[in-house]
Scaffold this motif. Structure first.
Motif, short mmCIF file in Angstrom:
data_model
loop_
_atom_site.label_atom_id
_atom_site.label_comp_id
_atom_site.label_asym_id
_atom_site.label_seq_id
_atom_site.Cartn_x
_atom_site.Cartn_y
_atom_site.Cartn_z
N LEU A 186 2.22 6.22 -7.10
CA LEU A 186 1.12 7.16 -7.72
C LEU A 186 1.64 8.67 -7.50
O LEU A 186 1.19 9.39 -8.42
CB LEU A 186 -0.30 6.85 -7.03
CG LEU A 186 -0.81 5.29 -7.55
CD1 LEU A 186 -1.89 5.20 -6.80
CD2 LEU A 186 -0.97 5.27 -8.94
N THR A 187 1.84 8.95 -6.31
CA THR A 187 2.42 10.44 -6.36
C THR A 187 3.34 10.87 -7.16
O THR A 187 3.46 12.07 -7.76
CB THR A 187 2.78 10.70 -4.72
OG1 THR A 187 1.77 10.12 -3.80
CG2 THR A 187 3.41 12.01 -4.41
N THR B 70 2.64 1.79 -3.26
CA THR B 70 1.70 2.12 -4.28
C THR B 70 1.29 3.60 -4.22
O THR B 70 1.43 4.47 -5.29
CB THR B 70 0.65 1.41 -4.32
OG1 THR B 70 0.53 0.01 -4.28
CG2 THR B 70 -0.64 1.58 -5.34
N PHE B 71 1.18 4.16 -3.21
CA PHE B 71 0.81 5.82 -2.68
C PHE B 71 2.01 6.21 -3.44
O PHE B 71 2.16 7.50 -4.02
CB PHE B 71 0.67 6.10 -1.42
CG PHE B 71 -1.02 5.74 -1.01
CD1 PHE B 71 -1.98 6.59 -1.59
CD2 PHE B 71 -1.36 4.81 -0.40
CE1 PHE B 71 -3.24 6.43 -1.45
CE2 PHE B 71 -2.60 4.60 -0.07
CZ PHE B 71 -3.79 5.46 -0.43
N CYS B 72 3.25 6.05 -3.07
CA CYS B 72 4.45 6.68 -3.37
C CYS B 72 4.85 6.62 -4.86
O CYS B 72 5.04 7.89 -5.45
CB CYS B 72 5.63 6.05 -2.79
SG CYS B 72 5.90 6.01 -0.86
N THR C 103 1.00 -1.25 0.08
CA THR C 103 0.00 0.01 0.13
C THR C 103 0.89 1.18 -0.06
O THR C 103 0.80 2.30 -0.72
CB THR C 103 -0.93 0.02 1.17
OG1 THR C 103 -1.82 -1.24 1.23
CG2 THR C 103 -1.83 1.40 1.17
N TYR C 104 1.94 1.45 0.81
CA TYR C 104 2.66 2.48 0.94
C TYR C 104 3.57 2.77 -0.53
O TYR C 104 3.65 3.82 -1.02
CB TYR C 104 3.76 2.17 1.91
CG TYR C 104 4.59 3.65 2.30
CD1 TYR C 104 4.07 4.86 2.14
CD2 TYR C 104 6.02 3.31 2.31
CE1 TYR C 104 4.89 5.87 2.61
CE2 TYR C 104 6.93 4.54 2.68
CZ TYR C 104 6.23 5.68 2.81
OH TYR C 104 6.96 6.65 2.75
N LEU D 168 -0.19 13.39 5.69
CA LEU D 168 0.22 12.03 5.07
C LEU D 168 0.97 12.15 3.98
O LEU D 168 1.91 11.43 3.76
CB LEU D 168 -1.07 11.22 4.81
CG LEU D 168 -1.83 10.70 6.07
CD1 LEU D 168 -3.17 10.10 5.42
CD2 LEU D 168 -1.00 9.85 6.80
N THR D 169 0.86 13.12 2.88
CA THR D 169 1.26 13.02 1.48
C THR D 169 2.67 13.55 1.57
O THR D 169 3.45 13.19 0.70
CB THR D 169 0.62 14.27 0.70
OG1 THR D 169 0.62 15.54 1.40
CG2 THR D 169 -0.69 13.92 0.57
N TRP E 188 -4.46 17.15 4.63
CA TRP E 188 -3.87 15.89 3.80
C TRP E 188 -2.42 15.98 3.73
O TRP E 188 -1.57 14.91 3.46
CB TRP E 188 -4.25 15.94 2.32
CG TRP E 188 -3.76 16.99 1.65
CD1 TRP E 188 -2.66 17.49 1.07
CD2 TRP E 188 -4.69 18.22 1.61
NE1 TRP E 188 -2.65 18.58 0.53
CE2 TRP E 188 -3.95 19.09 0.78
CE3 TRP E 188 -6.00 18.60 1.89
CZ2 TRP E 188 -4.41 20.36 0.40
CZ3 TRP E 188 -6.34 19.83 1.50
CH2 TRP E 188 -5.62 20.66 0.84
N PHE F 158 4.87 10.60 1.10
CA PHE F 158 4.59 9.70 -0.43
C PHE F 158 5.55 10.50 -1.33
O PHE F 158 5.58 9.83 -2.44
CB PHE F 158 3.22 9.79 -0.61
CG PHE F 158 2.34 9.33 0.29
CD1 PHE F 158 2.52 8.20 1.03
CD2 PHE F 158 0.83 9.71 0.09
CE1 PHE F 158 1.76 7.62 1.90
CE2 PHE F 158 -0.14 9.09 1.08
CZ PHE F 158 0.20 8.16 1.98
#
Length: 249
Positions: free
Chosen positions: A33-34, A29-31, A26-27, A65-66, A62, A69
């Protein structure tokens, strides 16, 4: 035939992706995608970085968290190195040290992220993804003190030296190491409170870090029970001299 080969490749990539344990996957993926969003100019890095004023005065929540990423606006060498070490050692922590304890692993990341967020304004660090990566590498290295690593065939060292070798590499490349040092410091805090302090307070074994029950319920794990570490884990046992050093790269 080409279509068949492409289908096999896609199946292999999909299988590799889903073989990565959930939290690490999950982590990552977010990295990615960012990075993709920034590369395509769909997202501005200025809307991602950690800033106390924007978070508490303009309610841009946000950013909490962001900032973890973001590893750059392009798919360059820096991103590759961070994703490589993040995926390798986060995965090994989740699959080995925290096997069957996903809630504990996520809580470790939450603990580290919170502590880093409290310190970041004091040391002027707008992005904390690198710090989190170093924290995970540090904790893995301390939990596997006898594992031997080999760096591009030039030198061999034991795992506890890994964060310092990577930080030295950052210095050679001309990068700042504030984020690296923050990750190492926070990683040491977690390691000490989680594993060392309970041993110091023996026989009472005071645990200052306990995963909340609601988080354990979320992953349908045993609540309020500290499961013993795997005593048969060969990574934590002294070497007998018959082993081969792992390749770092």
């Amino acid at each position: 035939r080409d279509n068949a080969n492409q289908s096999v490749i896609m199946v292999d990539i999909t299988q590799m992706y889903f073989d990565i344990p959930m939290i690490t996957r999950t982590y990552l993926t977010f990295c990615l995608l960012t990075t993709l969003g920034c590369y395509m100019e769909l997202i501005s890095p200025y809307s991602l970085y950690f800033n106390v004023y924007f978070i508490f005065k303009q309610y841009q929540l946000w950013r909490v968290l962001t900032n973890f990423f973001f590893f750059g606006s392009s798919f360059g060498l820096d991103l590759f190195f961070h994703m490589f070490f993040l995926s390798r050692y986060s995965r090994r922590l989740e699959e080995e040290t925290f096997a069957g304890k996903t809630a504990d692993f996520l809580y470790m990341i939450m603990f580290g992220a919170l502590l880093m967020s409290l310190i970041a304004p004091l040391v002027n660090l707008p992005f904390l993804g690198s710090s989190l990566t170093f924290m995970l590498v540090y904790v893995w290295s301390k939990r596997n003190p006898w594992t031997q690593l080999q760096f591009v065939g030039l030198m061999t060292f034991t795992a506890p030296w890994l964060p310092w070798v990577l930080m030295g590499l950052s210095l050679l490349l001309g990068h700042e190491v504030k984020a690296d040092l923050l990750g190492i410091g926070v990683g040491h805090c977690y390691y000490f409170l989680k594993w060392i302090y309970p041993e110091i307070t023996h026989p009472n074994k005071v645990h200052l870090i306990r995963t909340p029950r609601w988080l354990q319920y979320l992953f349908m794990e045993r609540d309020g029970i500290e499961l013993p570490d795997n005593e048969n884990d060969m990574n934590n046992a002294p070497p007998d001299g018959n082993f081969v050093a792992e390749n770092l790269m």
